[in-house]
Write a protein that holds these residues in place. Structure first.
Motif, PDB file in Angstrom:
ATOM      1  N   TRP A   1       0.847  -1.200   0.000  1.00 25.76           N
ATOM      2  CA  TRP A   1       0.000   0.000   0.000  1.00 25.76           C
ATOM      3  C   TRP A   1       0.881   1.248   0.000  1.00 25.76           C
ATOM      4  CZ3 TRP A   1      -2.590   2.150   5.019  1.00 25.76           C
ATOM      5  CH2 TRP A   1      -3.301   3.322   4.716  1.00 25.76           C
TER       6      TRP A   1
ATOM      7  N   ILE B   1       1.306   4.935  -0.042  1.00 26.68           N
ATOM      8  CA  ILE B   1       0.529   6.180   0.096  1.00 26.68           C
ATOM      9  C   ILE B   1       1.426   7.324   0.564  1.00 26.68           C
ATOM     10  CG2 ILE B   1      -0.388   5.474   2.377  1.00 26.68           C
ATOM     11  CD1 ILE B   1      -2.920   7.195   1.630  1.00 26.68           C
ATOM     12  N   THR B   2       2.279   7.094   1.586  1.00 21.14           N
ATOM     13  CA  THR B   2       3.085   8.209   2.089  1.00 21.14           C
ATOM     14  C   THR B   2       4.243   8.496   1.135  1.00 21.14           C
ATOM     15  OG1 THR B   2       4.382   6.737   3.511  1.00 21.14           O
ATOM     16  CG2 THR B   2       2.486   7.796   4.517  1.00 21.14           C
TER      17      THR B   2
ATOM     18  N   SER C   1       1.984  12.223   7.411  1.00 22.54           N
ATOM     19  CA  SER C   1       0.677  12.269   8.068  1.00 22.54           C
ATOM     20  C   SER C   1      -0.392  12.883   7.162  1.00 22.54           C
ATOM     21  CB  SER C   1       0.790  13.093   9.346  1.00 22.54           C
ATOM     22  OG  SER C   1       1.834  12.594  10.152  1.00 22.54           O
TER      23      SER C   1
ATOM     24  N   ILE D   1      -6.359  17.617   9.653  1.00 27.46           N
ATOM     25  CA  ILE D   1      -5.183  17.783  10.522  1.00 27.46           C
ATOM     26  C   ILE D   1      -4.265  18.904  10.050  1.00 27.46           C
ATOM     27  CG2 ILE D   1      -5.139  15.338  11.173  1.00 27.46           C
ATOM     28  CD1 ILE D   1      -2.465  15.341   9.330  1.00 27.46           C
TER      29      ILE D   1
ATOM     30  N   TRP E   1       8.947   3.956   3.407  1.00 25.60           N
ATOM     31  CA  TRP E   1       8.223   3.203   4.438  1.00 25.60           C
ATOM     32  C   TRP E   1       7.217   2.228   3.885  1.00 25.60           C
ATOM     33  CZ3 TRP E   1      10.192   3.103   8.961  1.00 25.60           C
ATOM     34  CH2 TRP E   1      10.975   4.170   9.380  1.00 25.60           C
TER      35      TRP E   1
ATOM     36  N   SER F   1       5.446  -0.759   3.271  1.00 21.99           N
ATOM     37  CA  SER F   1       5.572  -2.131   3.781  1.00 21.99           C
ATOM     38  C   SER F   1       5.431  -3.105   2.621  1.00 21.99           C
ATOM     39  CB  SER F   1       4.480  -2.410   4.828  1.00 21.99           C
ATOM     40  OG  SER F   1       4.601  -1.504   5.887  1.00 21.99           O
TER      41      SER F   1
ATOM     42  N   GLN G   1      10.680  -3.018   3.929  1.00 20.37           N
ATOM     43  CA  GLN G   1      10.081  -1.731   3.571  1.00 20.37           C
ATOM     44  C   GLN G   1      11.023  -0.999   2.621  1.00 20.37           C
ATOM     45  OE1 GLN G   1       9.238  -0.593   7.868  1.00 20.37           O
ATOM     46  NE2 GLN G   1       7.469   0.276   6.825  1.00 20.37           N
TER      47      GLN G   1
ATOM     48  N   GLU H   1      -0.738  10.643  17.491  1.00 19.81           N
ATOM     49  CA  GLU H   1      -1.252  11.973  17.843  1.00 19.81           C
ATOM     50  C   GLU H   1      -2.052  12.577  16.687  1.00 19.81           C
ATOM     51  OE1 GLU H   1       3.113  12.023  16.855  1.00 19.81           O
ATOM     52  OE2 GLU H   1       1.795  10.845  18.106  1.00 19.81           O
TER      53      GLU H   1
HETATM   54  C1  LIG Z   1       6.618   0.318  10.534  1.00 21.91           C
HETATM   55  C2  LIG Z   1       6.007   1.293   9.563  1.00 21.91           C
HETATM   56  C3  LIG Z   1       5.236   0.806   8.499  1.00 21.91           C
HETATM   57  C4  LIG Z   1       4.735   1.709   7.545  1.00 21.91           C
HETATM   58  N1  LIG Z   1       4.054   1.219   6.445  1.00 21.91           N
HETATM   59  C5  LIG Z   1       3.684   2.070   5.453  1.00 21.91           C
HETATM   60  C6  LIG Z   1       3.065   1.578   4.245  1.00 21.91           C
HETATM   61  O1  LIG Z   1       2.803   0.384   4.101  1.00 21.91           O
HETATM   62  N2  LIG Z   1       2.772   2.477   3.274  1.00 21.91           N
HETATM   63  C7  LIG Z   1       3.037   3.790   3.382  1.00 21.91           C
HETATM   64  O2  LIG Z   1       2.784   4.526   2.443  1.00 21.91           O
HETATM   65  N3  LIG Z   1       3.596   4.303   4.528  1.00 21.91           N
HETATM   66  C8  LIG Z   1       3.914   3.466   5.554  1.00 21.91           C
HETATM   67  N4  LIG Z   1       4.473   3.964   6.721  1.00 21.91           N
HETATM   68  C9  LIG Z   1       4.651   5.414   6.852  1.00 21.91           C
HETATM   69  C10 LIG Z   1       3.747   5.985   7.955  1.00 21.91           C
HETATM   70  O3  LIG Z   1       2.413   5.934   7.574  1.00 21.91           O
HETATM   71  C11 LIG Z   1       4.265   7.419   8.228  1.00 21.91           C
HETATM   72  O4  LIG Z   1       5.556   7.294   8.791  1.00 21.91           O
HETATM   73  C12 LIG Z   1       3.337   8.163   9.155  1.00 21.91           C
HETATM   74  O5  LIG Z   1       2.109   8.408   8.524  1.00 21.91           O
HETATM   75  C13 LIG Z   1       3.961   9.495   9.595  1.00 21.91           C
HETATM   76  O6  LIG Z   1       4.485  10.187   8.502  1.00 21.91           O
HETATM   77  P1  LIG Z   1       5.969  10.775   8.576  1.00 21.91           P
HETATM   78  O7  LIG Z   1       6.877   9.657   8.971  1.00 21.91           O
HETATM   79  O8  LIG Z   1       6.245  11.451   7.287  1.00 21.91           O
HETATM   80  O9  LIG Z   1       5.940  11.794   9.739  1.00 21.91           O
HETATM   81  P2  LIG Z   1       5.408  13.372   9.688  1.00 21.91           P
HETATM   82  O10 LIG Z   1       4.121  13.393   9.003  1.00 21.91           O
HETATM   83  O11 LIG Z   1       6.561  14.120   9.090  1.00 21.91           O
HETATM   84  O12 LIG Z   1       5.283  13.627  11.179  1.00 21.91           O
HETATM   85  C14 LIG Z   1       6.417  13.891  12.017  1.00 21.91           C
HETATM   86  C15 LIG Z   1       5.912  14.333  13.386  1.00 21.91           C
HETATM   87  O13 LIG Z   1       5.132  15.534  13.254  1.00 21.91           O
HETATM   88  C16 LIG Z   1       3.841  15.331  13.773  1.00 21.91           C
HETATM   89  N5  LIG Z   1       2.855  15.975  12.913  1.00 21.91           N
HETATM   90  C17 LIG Z   1       2.820  15.991  11.569  1.00 21.91           C
HETATM   91  N6  LIG Z   1       1.742  16.656  11.146  1.00 21.91           N
HETATM   92  C18 LIG Z   1       1.060  17.035  12.234  1.00 21.91           C
HETATM   93  C19 LIG Z   1      -0.164  17.737  12.446  1.00 21.91           C
HETATM   94  N7  LIG Z   1      -0.929  18.178  11.458  1.00 21.91           N
HETATM   95  N8  LIG Z   1      -0.559  17.955  13.713  1.00 21.91           N
HETATM   96  C20 LIG Z   1       0.189  17.501  14.745  1.00 21.91           C
HETATM   97  N9  LIG Z   1       1.347  16.839  14.618  1.00 21.91           N
HETATM   98  C21 LIG Z   1       1.767  16.596  13.366  1.00 21.91           C
HETATM   99  C22 LIG Z   1       3.620  13.821  13.791  1.00 21.91           C
HETATM  100  O14 LIG Z   1       2.685  13.426  14.778  1.00 21.91           O
HETATM  101  C23 LIG Z   1       5.020  13.306  14.077  1.00 21.91           C
HETATM  102  O15 LIG Z   1       5.258  13.281  15.454  1.00 21.91           O
HETATM  103  C24 LIG Z   1       4.962   3.093   7.694  1.00 21.91           C
HETATM  104  C25 LIG Z   1       5.689   3.577   8.790  1.00 21.91           C
HETATM  105  C26 LIG Z   1       6.211   2.691   9.715  1.00 21.91           C
HETATM  106  C27 LIG Z   1       6.991   3.237  10.876  1.00 21.91           C
END
Ligand SMILES: Cc1cc2nc3c(=O)[nH]c(=O)nc-3n(C[C@H](O)[C@H](O)[C@H](O)COP(=O)(O)OP(=O)(O)OC[C@H]3O[C@@H](n4cnc5c(N)ncnc54)[C@H](O)[C@@H]3O)c2cc1C
Length: 429
Positions: free
Chosen positions: A141, A143-144, A150, A159, A189, A191, A244, A403
């Motif tokens: 999947w 998406i990110t 996020s 958000i 990331w 998976s 990943q 969060e």
């Molecule tokens: C083990 C694992 C499996 C994963 N599997 C997949 C997958 O299969 N497919 C895929 O596409 N992705 C996957 N991901 C990615 C995962 O969905 C993202 O890491 C997650 O959504 C957070 O995005 P980011 O790492 O870019 O952090 P950011 O979005 O950059 O966030 C960093 C920090 O800022 C905070 N923050 C960001 N925006 C806001 C807001 N609006 N309000 C408050 N706080 C905020 C967050 O809470 C966090 O603490 C996986 C991640 C992990 C760790």
């Protein structure tokens, strides 16, 4: 047992699944099989994979493929799940992923992510696309994105920061002349990204107005299509059995029939997969929490300090009690939410988020307490606790940081018709 037959000082003994109500349908027969598979197959394989480099995990000779061979022998398929009545399917789904989380959460996520292209296509009623995806192939999947984490999980922008500039998307799909063309990249990331045969890709739409980070396209991509390539498998702290990595799309051209959702339905499509994925996480990490609890429970009976098993020390028994109640709570919530969402006409994303946040936070807290009960032994790789703690830690970020899910979940609990703004009152009438 009648009250008259109770012992004079009663003490109920719980089975391996705590205060579990009798199970429904196939789950009743299957739970024992799944527990044996979790303990005898997943746990040793996951522990061995945890010690390898990310490249070694995906190598042809890796135990990762042994796991998939063994998993397929269980005969669990999307078609079999979809054929069950919703009440039975909900219970089986929850029990299956709890047990897999009990075995190894990285491998459990690999199975969960793998089912998504076929399962979501089927849930959206696109049986033509679901039928193209063989059960013995691996899904992912994407998406990110490198610049979008996020926010990609939130097409309704609940958000987003009011003064934020979320900028250009990294991956875009263009629908044109009966085709969809995908270009750009997804985050490191994804998976199963390094090994997947199919992807359910969620990305921005290239509309006439330019790439639109809010609208989007959901498309099923055969990962052997010309133009698909992958980055190196990612080295990370926890869930190391789960491969990943980045996925790149160099103008990947597919027939429009591969599109599952066009921009007008994009928010709906994200809602669908996010509800499923968060519920899956709820079950898996309730399972991990139970595994951590069980390890600590056994250790507390074996390890002696001051001539007595440490569970005789009141502080240890108290900690075991709090771990127990948290595991029971997370499990109950996961089963309740998954059963509800399998049967509700419109599944509730806020409930999926509740079980995801509850189970992952519980898994982390219980694994941390369990490690403390193991004392110094908890820190060593001879014992399972440090791996469980690392695996649990990743879950609070995975599938949406907890969060951020709480912010979005709060907006899903709002009832606009009760809000004071006159325009909302009118709209609700
Ligand atoms: C083990 C694992 C499996 C994963 N599997 C997949 C997958 O299969 N497919 C895929 O596409 N992705 C996957 N991901 C990615 C995962 O969905 C993202 O890491 C997650 O959504 C957070 O995005 P980011 O790492 O870019 O952090 P950011 O979005 O950059 O966030 C960093 C920090 O800022 C905070 N923050 C960001 N925006 C806001 C807001 N609006 N309000 C408050 N706080 C905020 C967050 O809470 C966090 O603490 C996986 C991640 C992990 C760790």
């Amino acid at each position: 047992m009648a009250y008259s037959e109770w012992p004079s000082v009663p003490k109920a003994k719980l089975g391996p699944w705590g205060a579990q109500s009798p199970l429904l349908g196939p789950a009743a027969d299957f739970q024992d099989v799944l527990r044996k598979f979790a303990v005898n197959t997943m746990r040793p394989l996951g522990t061995a994979l945890d010690k390898l480099t990310a490249e070694e995990v995906v190598a042809k000779s890796s135990k990762f493929w042994e796991f998939w061979g063994e998993f397929r022998k269980l005969g669990i398929t999307v078609d079999a799940l979809m054929a069950l009545p919703p009440d039975e399917a909900g219970v089986l789904f929850a029990v299956l992923f709890e047990e897999f989380g009990y075995g190894d959460s990285g491998l459990a996520i690999s199975v969960g992510a793998s089912t998504l292209p076929k399962y979501i296509a089927a849930r959206m009623g696109r049986m033509d696309l679901a039928a193209k995806i063989p059960d013995d192939q691996i899904g992912c999947w994407p998406i990110t994105e490198p610049d979008h984490g996020s926010d990609t999980l939130d097409p309704t922008a609940a958000i987003c920061h009011p003064t934020g500039n979320y900028g250009r998307p990294n991956c875009i799909a263009k629908i044109t002349d009966g085709k969809v063309i995908v270009r750009g990249q997804k985050s490191a990331w994804v998976s199963n990204g390094p090994v997947a045969d199919w992807g359910i890709v969620y990305c921005s739409a290239d509309t006439k107005a330019g790439p639109d980070p809010r609208g989007g396209v959901c498309v099923i991509v055969p990962m052997n299509s010309p133009g698909v390539s992958r980055g190196k498998p990612l080295e990370k702290m926890g869930q190391r059995a789960l491969p990943q990595g980045e996925v790149f799309f160099d103008n990947v051209e597919l027939d429009i029939s591969y599109v599952l959702a066009e921009p007008k339905d994009y928010a709906k499509a994200v809602y669908m997969i996010h509800t499923e994925a968060n519920s899956l996480m709820g079950a898996i990490f309730a399972g991990l929490a139970r595994a951590a609890y069980d390890h600590a429970y056994e250790y507390a009976h074996e390890r002696r300090q001051g001539g007595v098993p440490i569970i005789r020390h009141q502080s240890v028994a108290t900690r075991i009690f709090h771990m127990f109640r948290k595991v029971e709570m997370a499990t109950a919530m996961a089963r309740r939410v998954i059963s509800y969402n399998f049967q509700a006409p419109l599944p509730a994303l806020q409930c999926g988020m509740s079980t995801k946040v509850t189970s992952t936070a519980t898994a982390f807290e219980v694994a941390s307490e369990a490690l403390q009960i193991f004392g110094g032994n908890g820190m060593t790789r001879e014992y399972p606790m440090e791996k469980l703690l690392r695996d649990a830690r990743a879950s609070m970020i995975e599938d949406g940081c907890n969060e951020v899910l709480a912010i979005k979940g709060g907006t899903y609990l709002m009832d606009e018709s009760k809000l004071a703004e006159p325009s909302n009152k009118q709209a609700a009438q």
